[in-house]
Design an enzyme around this catalytic site. Structure first.
Site, PDB file in Angstrom:
ATOM      1  CG  HIS A   1      -5.526  -2.743   1.683  1.00  0.00           C
ATOM      2  ND1 HIS A   1      -4.949  -2.583   0.439  1.00  0.00           N
ATOM      3  CD2 HIS A   1      -4.917  -1.813   2.480  1.00  0.00           C
ATOM      4  CE1 HIS A   1      -4.054  -1.613   0.478  1.00  0.00           C
ATOM      5  NE2 HIS A   1      -3.999  -1.128   1.707  1.00  0.00           N
TER       6      HIS A   1
ATOM      7  CB  SER B   1      -0.971  -0.056   1.185  1.00  0.00           C
ATOM      8  OG  SER B   1      -2.011   0.872   1.017  1.00  0.00           O
TER       9      SER B   1
ATOM     10  CG  ASP C   1      -7.551  -3.433  -1.393  1.00  0.00           C
ATOM     11  OD1 ASP C   1      -8.119  -2.547  -0.744  1.00  0.00           O
ATOM     12  OD2 ASP C   1      -6.313  -3.565  -1.461  1.00  0.00           O
TER      13      ASP C   1
HETATM   14  N1  LIG Z   1      -8.847   2.868   8.106  1.00  0.00           N
HETATM   15  C1  LIG Z   1      -7.911   1.797   8.297  1.00  0.00           C
HETATM   16  C2  LIG Z   1      -6.770   1.980   7.340  1.00  0.00           C
HETATM   17  C3  LIG Z   1      -5.467   1.454   7.795  1.00  0.00           C
HETATM   18  C4  LIG Z   1      -4.965   0.304   6.953  1.00  0.00           C
HETATM   19  O1  LIG Z   1      -5.680  -0.409   6.306  1.00  0.00           O
HETATM   20  N2  LIG Z   1      -3.648   0.163   7.001  1.00  0.00           N
HETATM   21  C5  LIG Z   1      -3.003  -0.863   6.239  1.00  0.00           C
HETATM   22  C6  LIG Z   1      -2.160  -0.218   5.203  1.00  0.00           C
HETATM   23  S1  LIG Z   1      -3.179   0.846   4.178  1.00  0.00           S
HETATM   24  C7  LIG Z   1      -2.079   1.657   3.127  1.00  0.00           C
HETATM   25  O2  LIG Z   1      -1.026   2.049   3.354  1.00  0.00           O
HETATM   26  C8  LIG Z   1      -2.181  -1.734   7.169  1.00  0.00           C
HETATM   27  O3  LIG Z   1      -1.236  -2.367   6.763  1.00  0.00           O
HETATM   28  N3  LIG Z   1      -2.594  -1.777   8.445  1.00  0.00           N
HETATM   29  C9  LIG Z   1      -1.868  -2.497   9.466  1.00  0.00           C
HETATM   30  C10 LIG Z   1      -2.284  -3.918   9.667  1.00  0.00           C
HETATM   31  O4  LIG Z   1      -1.612  -4.607  10.474  1.00  0.00           O
HETATM   32  O5  LIG Z   1      -3.251  -4.380   9.051  1.00  0.00           O
HETATM   33  C11 LIG Z   1      -7.517   1.720   9.740  1.00  0.00           C
HETATM   34  O6  LIG Z   1      -7.264   2.769  10.356  1.00  0.00           O
HETATM   35  O7  LIG Z   1      -7.470   0.616  10.276  1.00  0.00           O
END
Ligand SMILES: N[C@@H](CCC(=O)N[C@@H](CSC=O)C(=O)NCC(=O)O)C(=O)O
Length: 278
Positions: free
Chosen positions: A256, A147, A223
């Site tokens: 995602h 991402s 996603d």
């Molecule tokens: N609204 C969500 C968004 C945060 C999210 O999905 N973060 C992803 C990366 S998104 C793009 O860079 C991520 O890797 N999160 C960490 C995980 O361990 O899943 C939110 O605030 O949760």
């Protein structure tokens, strides 16, 4: 540099370290996995750049990459995604800007420019530290990410094909200048002049990059960010126009999350191992 923890993992060592960064002017933490092969001499090094909200911990606890790093004899380095320990105005108000959301740029706008220098940190300061302290071969470096981190990985590889031999990405933000996450971050860190943003847009860089190694991108078709924030076809078109071989795999039913990342980690590690072999 201080050792936060070192833990045996697949006959190698998963470490977490802390140091005072001159690039960010803050303490920074980063993770290094050393495979068992590193006990006998320098090994290739694969950089992982994480996404929004992540620290150095998400990748090492969720992606399942260490098993494959041990099999292939690759070191893994995972930095944090922003400076920490500051309290700049608005820094902690949103998940997509400020802490946990450095976007791998060197900010030029106040108050971010003094500390939010994740480009310099990841491309200059941390590589020098890692090369000095760990048994890695700087001539064999790859980079991948997720991402926001996929954006960082593609930009850094396209910009510096002499440093990196391999790149791949999971659900990358391929054109941050054209999607809401990137527009918000770049306006805040780089200011309103969009001409300054293109240096950090992989789809823009692909046209003129000397990168020629095959690029692997995986993207889940379930996603929730696909279409709004993630526009992988834009990168495929730009790469093809620039003569860069890219494989985009649309993965049915995947979202995602790190469940998606873990599901295809073996393929990405094999991709890098092949390109980083002597
Ligand atoms: N609204 C969500 C968004 C945060 C999210 O999905 N973060 C992803 C990366 S998104 C793009 O860079 C991520 O890797 N999160 C960490 C995980 O361990 O899943 C939110 O605030 O949760």
């Amino acid at each position: 540099m201080e050792t936060v923890s070192e833990t045996r993992c697949f006959d190698g060592v998963q470490g977490v370290y802390r140091h005072e960064s001159t690039a960010t002017g803050t303490p920074m933490r980063f993770a290094v996995y050393l495979p068992p092969q590193a006990r006998r001499g320098p090994v290739p090094v694969l950089w992982w750049l994480s996404g929004l909200t992540c620290t150095e911990e998400n990748f090492i606890t969720k992606a399942g990459a260490q098993r494959y790093a041990a099999e292939h004899g690759l070191a893994l380095v995972a930095p944090d995604t922003s400076p920490r320990g500051l309290d700049l105005p608005g820094e902690h108000d949103a998940y997509d800007f400020g802490s946990g959301a450095g976007f791998y740029v060197d900010a030029t706008q106040a108050p971010w420019a003094s500390h939010y220098r994740m480009d310099s940190y990841v491309t200059e300061e941390l590589p020098a530290l890692v090369a000095a302290r760990f048994p890695v071969d700087p001539a064999r470096q790859g980079i991948f990410g997720h991402s926001m981190g996929g954006h960082g990985a593609l930009v850094m590889a396209l910009r510096d094909p002499d440093r990196f031999r391999s790149v791949s990405a999971f659900a990358p933000i391929v054109s941050p200048t054209r999607v809401p996450w990137g527009e918000k971050a770049f306006a805040g860190y780089l200011g309103d002049d969009r001409a300054a943003w293109t240096a950090y847009d992989a789809a823009e860089l692909a046209a003129d990059s000397a990168w020629r190694a095959p690029i692997l991108i995986d993207q889940g078709d379930a996603d929730p960010f696909l279409g709004t924030q993630l526009t992988p076809e834009a990168f495929v078109s730009a790469a093809q126009a620039g003569g860069i071989p890219v494989t985009l795999r649309m993965q049915p039913g995947y979202d995602h999350s790190y469940y998606f990342i873990a599901s295809f980690m073996a393929d990405h590690m094999a991709h890098h191992a092949r390109l980083l072999a002597r």
